[in-house]
Design an enzyme around this catalytic site. Structure first.
Site, PDB file in Angstrom:
ATOM      1  N   GLU A 161       0.837  -1.219  -0.056  1.00  0.00           N
ATOM      2  CA  GLU A 161       0.059  -0.103  -0.143  1.00  0.00           C
ATOM      3  C   GLU A 161       0.895   1.273   0.051  1.00  0.00           C
ATOM      4  O   GLU A 161       1.913   1.397   0.569  1.00  0.00           O
ATOM      5  CB  GLU A 161      -0.955   0.073   1.195  1.00  0.00           C
TER       6      GLU A 161
ATOM      7  N   CYS B  35       3.674   8.313   0.854  1.00  0.00           N
ATOM      8  CA  CYS B  35       4.415   7.585   1.820  1.00  0.00           C
ATOM      9  C   CYS B  35       4.397   6.205   1.216  1.00  0.00           C
ATOM     10  O   CYS B  35       3.373   5.513   0.805  1.00  0.00           O
ATOM     11  CB  CYS B  35       3.120   7.676   3.264  1.00  0.00           C
TER      12      CYS B  35
ATOM     13  N   CYS C 120       6.907  -6.703   8.368  1.00  0.00           N
ATOM     14  CA  CYS C 120       7.856  -5.900   8.853  1.00  0.00           C
ATOM     15  C   CYS C 120       8.460  -6.894   9.936  1.00  0.00           C
ATOM     16  O   CYS C 120       7.634  -7.497  10.540  1.00  0.00           O
ATOM     17  CB  CYS C 120       7.311  -4.649   9.491  1.00  0.00           C
TER      18      CYS C 120
ATOM     19  N   CYS D  10       7.351  -4.012  16.390  1.00  0.00           N
ATOM     20  CA  CYS D  10       6.967  -2.838  17.536  1.00  0.00           C
ATOM     21  C   CYS D  10       5.434  -3.279  18.062  1.00  0.00           C
ATOM     22  O   CYS D  10       4.568  -3.459  17.143  1.00  0.00           O
ATOM     23  CB  CYS D  10       6.773  -1.630  16.606  1.00  0.00           C
TER      24      CYS D  10
ATOM     25  N   CYS E 280       2.032  -1.749  16.505  1.00  0.00           N
ATOM     26  CA  CYS E 280       2.002  -1.491  14.886  1.00  0.00           C
ATOM     27  C   CYS E 280       1.542  -2.840  14.101  1.00  0.00           C
ATOM     28  O   CYS E 280       1.817  -3.773  14.652  1.00  0.00           O
ATOM     29  CB  CYS E 280       3.558  -1.372  14.234  1.00  0.00           C
TER      30      CYS E 280
ATOM     31  N   CYS F  21      -1.439   6.361   9.725  1.00  0.00           N
ATOM     32  CA  CYS F  21       0.114   5.853  10.468  1.00  0.00           C
ATOM     33  C   CYS F  21      -0.314   4.377  11.021  1.00  0.00           C
ATOM     34  O   CYS F  21      -1.105   4.367  11.829  1.00  0.00           O
ATOM     35  CB  CYS F  21       0.695   6.469  11.467  1.00  0.00           C
TER      36      CYS F  21
HETATM   37  N1  SAH Z   1      10.007   1.072  10.195  1.00  0.00           N
HETATM   38  C1  SAH Z   1       9.779   2.447  10.198  1.00  0.00           C
HETATM   39  C2  SAH Z   1       8.373   2.897   9.438  1.00  0.00           C
HETATM   40  C3  SAH Z   1       7.452   2.796  10.127  1.00  0.00           C
HETATM   41  S1  SAH Z   1       5.814   3.635   9.967  1.00  0.00           S
HETATM   42  C4  SAH Z   1      10.022   2.967  11.650  1.00  0.00           C
HETATM   43  O1  SAH Z   1       9.818   2.118  12.248  1.00  0.00           O
HETATM   44  O2  SAH Z   1      10.072   4.125  11.626  1.00  0.00           O
HETATM   45  C5  SAH Z   1       6.164   5.407  10.402  1.00  0.00           C
HETATM   46  C6  SAH Z   1       5.739   5.450  11.908  1.00  0.00           C
HETATM   47  O3  SAH Z   1       4.636   5.253  12.307  1.00  0.00           O
HETATM   48  C7  SAH Z   1       6.638   4.744  12.977  1.00  0.00           C
HETATM   49  O4  SAH Z   1       7.165   5.710  13.784  1.00  0.00           O
HETATM   50  C8  SAH Z   1       5.818   3.693  13.656  1.00  0.00           C
HETATM   51  O5  SAH Z   1       6.176   3.333  14.855  1.00  0.00           O
HETATM   52  C9  SAH Z   1       4.474   4.628  13.502  1.00  0.00           C
HETATM   53  N2  SAH Z   1       3.256   3.680  13.919  1.00  0.00           N
HETATM   54  C10 SAH Z   1       3.285   2.541  13.913  1.00  0.00           C
HETATM   55  N3  SAH Z   1       1.781   2.015  14.168  1.00  0.00           N
HETATM   56  C11 SAH Z   1       1.420   3.162  14.355  1.00  0.00           C
HETATM   57  C12 SAH Z   1      -0.215   3.340  14.894  1.00  0.00           C
HETATM   58  N4  SAH Z   1      -0.902   2.333  15.161  1.00  0.00           N
HETATM   59  N5  SAH Z   1      -0.291   4.682  15.296  1.00  0.00           N
HETATM   60  C13 SAH Z   1       0.513   5.473  15.189  1.00  0.00           C
HETATM   61  N6  SAH Z   1       1.859   5.563  14.704  1.00  0.00           N
HETATM   62  C14 SAH Z   1       2.002   4.150  14.255  1.00  0.00           C
END
Ligand code: SAH
Length: 345
Positions: A75, A88, A95, A99, A102, A320
């Site tokens: 996506e 984006c 992944c 985390c 996420c 996000c």
């Molecule tokens: N792997 C990269 C890109 C991830 S997405 C990273 O970790 O930075 C970009 C951001 O969105 C990251 O900071 C991630 O932690 C955050 N993110 C993930 N799930 C989320 C959610 N449910 N709500 C808000 N931010 C989220």
């Protein structure tokens, strides 16, 4: 072209048709001989992905669901704000970082995307823009850990930042690479003499809390991430942004803000707070408005540069952390019409 006995400049011509002139088919490349166009059309495909759905939110956020040759789906999201058009992009299917809040990592990583698959996300979004609109920013914040697929990402970004007609002509400064914080890769990126903006997903200012939220942190350590970020700034002159997802009751308390302010106080950095976008099946909650305000005020009172990210594309699950949430296992809800009643073609 060489194999076909065609002059080399034809390859550049074709490339610039796709990159600069939005061509999606060989037949529209009118300055190529007709026979060549027909032959190319029989032998090659320009894109490796196909667009399955395009959903547009009320705020203009556009999510494209693309299917790859091997059937995996990825996506990409376009956000509109004034004259800004930010794409984006995803770098992996799934992944591997895990985390805990996420959606992307719930099932681990399937594979890295190729440079073509990364570039196509931007080209496809660009091709769907209206006359006069142009992609002004790229954020590598979709699915996947960007720096775990650094080589393919860099190859795609070279094209994004090359001047037209062979590139999309974006300044490196308008590209943000977001990482969970892989120090070795951050150092490698710093040494490349590029001006990309680096965003590091910190989410906690203490070792123990970060270990809980960002499992990879056990291996890496908070200190090493911060050191690598400092080094990025020294080497590139570009201020690093620390992203911090605010999870209600978990890392949004006054003491969390004070710990973060303390960590930031000795460095030139920016903090971007991201109020959590709830993910179905996970127990985390969005922080209250009061908590977000308090957190921001504490940082500001200690002179930390801070912004709060606006949530965009919530209705179409493009916000996000939500990519793939609906499509990956719930399968085809999005393809079979529109369960939410809001996505428009
Ligand atoms: N792997 C990269 C890109 C991830 S997405 C990273 O970790 O930075 C970009 C951001 O969105 C990251 O900071 C991630 O932690 C955050 N993110 C993930 N799930 C989320 C959610 N449910 N709500 C808000 N931010 C989220």
């Amino acid at each position: 072209m060489a194999e076909r006995g065609v002059a080399g400049y034809r390859a550049r011509q074709i490339w610039s048709w796709v990159i600069d002139r939005r061509a999606e088919r060989f037949e529209t490349m009118t300055d190529l001989p007709r026979a060549l166009r027909e032959e190319l059309d029989l032998t090659f495909e320009i894109f490796t992905t196909e667009t399955i759905t395009r959903s547009v939110d009320d705020d203009g956020t556009t999510k494209l669901l693309l299917s790859c040759r091997d059937g995996e789906t990825i996506e990409t999201v376009l956000m509109a704000e004034g004259s800004r058009r930010t794409v984006c992009v995803s770098t992996q299917v799934g992944c591997g970082m895990g985390c805990v809040f996420c959606a992307s990592g719930l099932k681990g990583v399937v594979r890295n995307l190729t440079r073509g698959e990364i570039l196509e996300q931007i080209v496809r979004q660009r091709n769907a823009l209206r006359e006069g609109e142009r992609v002004s920013h790229v954020v590598v914040m979709g699915m996947g850990e960007s720096l775990a697929n650094l080589d393919e990402l860099l190859a795609a970004l070279e094209v994004v930042c090359a001047p037209a007609p062979l590139g999309l002509g974006l300044s490196q400064r308008r590209v943000t690479i977001s990482t969970v914080g892989l120090p070795d890769k951050m150092r490698k990126l710093a040494e490349l003499d590029r001006r990309y903006h680096l965003a590091v997903s910190l989410h906690a200012a203490t070792e123990s809390l970060r270990d809980r939220l960002v499992p990879i942190s056990h291996k890496v350590g908070l200190g090493a991430v911060i050191d690598a970020a400092d080094r990025y700034f020294e080497q590139t002159g570009r201020q690093v942004t620390f992203e911090y997802v605010l999870l209600g009751g978990v890392n949004d308390r006054g003491e969390d803000a004070r710990a973060l302010a303390e960590l930031m106080s000795t460095r030139s950095a920016h903090v971007n707070l991201i109020p959590y976008n709830p993910v179905a099946g996970l127990e985390f909650e969005r922080p209250s408005d009061a908590a977000v305000e308090r957190f921001t005020a504490i940082l500001k009172s200690r002179s930390v540069s801070v912004t709060v990210r606006k949530t965009k594309g919530r209705v179409i699950d493009a916000a996000c952390g939500q990519l793939r949430r609906r499509t990956a296992d719930a399968g085809s809800e999005l393809f079979q019409g529109d369960p939410l009643g809001t996505a428009r073609e």
